[in-house]
Design a protein around this motif. Structure first.
Motif, short mmCIF file in Angstrom:
data_model
loop_
_atom_site.label_atom_id
_atom_site.label_comp_id
_atom_site.label_asym_id
_atom_site.label_seq_id
_atom_site.Cartn_x
_atom_site.Cartn_y
_atom_site.Cartn_z
N GLN A 77 0.81 -1.22 0.00
CA GLN A 77 0.00 0.00 0.00
C GLN A 77 0.84 1.28 0.00
O GLN A 77 0.30 2.38 -0.09
N GLU A 107 -6.97 5.90 -1.81
CA GLU A 107 -6.79 4.66 -2.58
C GLU A 107 -6.18 3.54 -1.75
O GLU A 107 -6.31 2.37 -2.11
N GLN A 156 -5.79 0.70 0.90
CA GLN A 156 -6.79 -0.23 1.40
C GLN A 156 -6.38 -0.79 2.76
O GLN A 156 -5.20 -0.98 3.04
#
Length: 276
Positions: free
Chosen positions: A155, A162, A164
């Motif tokens: 990530q 955006e 997660q």
């Protein structure tokens, strides 16, 4: 890209082992990732320090009225830790848990160097056992730490909207903090006790009762709207209190003069140049 690890437990203990496992897995996922770590309990803070940087309205400071050795001769790790946190692209925290929260040394450090202008999202994998015991549980703890490292690495570099959440999540969990810890309110209303999001109880599949949470929360401390609303609440509260301050000055002086015996801590009898 750089990951900073914060070990909030004992040296060579379980927290350090799991942190190293997570960092190793992250670098194995992407060879371009670099890592470093800090042992939080070893960070030295001045006993009597001024606010960090130059904004006294942001950071609380300690001043007990006593005189200590010149702070110029005291070790002070705050600047270095602050810069390390700000320079990191991701942070992994390993810590014991007390009352559903990381051990207080982490909070003490955060209070000394961070503030509303430096809000960092943190992830941690936490267990408390004897040093080395995480190596004797069929690899479950190490596997979780390695999974954490891979997930953090996957990530990194993504915009906030955006990125997660890839961790475990129970049915009905709060969509903002991903925990299922609720406070019951009037009727079928509930509140997440971790981040403050609002919701209602509904009858779901299999006749199971689960919370349904509000979307785009304006009260959760993890959303931008919630943070702004909290700032407005503080501003409004201060506006109401300001006219009353003069009228309570005498009562304040009485409370200030009231003293209680100090707990007989060993450190009270020693001169310590810096401590958490």
């Amino acid at each position: 890209m750089h990951i900073l690890g914060l070990c909030n437990g004992s040296l060579h203990g379980n927290s350090e082992i799991l942190l190293k496992a997570a960092l190793k897995a992250a670098t194995a996922t992407d060879s371009s990732i670099t890592v470093s770590w800090i042992h939080v309990p070893a960070v030295v803070l001045p006993r009597q320090h001024l606010p960090f940087r130059d904004d006294p309205s942001m950071i609380p400071y300690r001043d007990d009225g006593k005189e200590y050795e010149s702070r110029k001769r005291e070790p002070d790790d705050r600047e270095a830790v602050f810069e390390a946190i700000m320079d990191a692209d991701a942070i992994i925290i390993a810590s014991p848990v007390y009352s559903h929260q990381p051990a207080g040394t982490l909070k003490a450090l955060a209070d000394a160097i961070l503030g509303p202008y430096a809000d960092v999202s943190m992830a941690y994998d936490l267990r408390r056992r004897h040093p080395g015991s995480v190596l004797a549980d069929s690899g479950d703890a190490l596997a979780r730490a390695e999974l954490l490292g891979r997930r953090v690495a996957s990530q990194m570099g993504k915009p906030y909207d955006e990125a997660q959440y890839l961790g475990p999540e129970e049915s009905g969990s709060c969509p903002y903090c991903h925990l299922l810890k609720i406070e019951f309110r009037e009727g079928n209303k509930v509140v997440c006790i971790t981040c403050g999001a609002n919701g209602i109880l509904e009858l779901g599949p299999g006749s199971n009762i689960r919370p349904k949470w509000e979307e785009d929360s304006t009260v959760s401390c993890l959303t931008l709207k919630g943070k702004i609303q909290h700032r407005h609440d503080i501003r409004d509260k201060m506006a109401l209190e300001q006219p009353k301050l003069a009228s309570v000055s005498s009562a304040f002086a009485k409370w200030k003069s009231l003293e209680f015996p100090l707990a007989p801590l060993p450190s009270l009898h020693e001169k310590i140049s810096g401590r958490l």
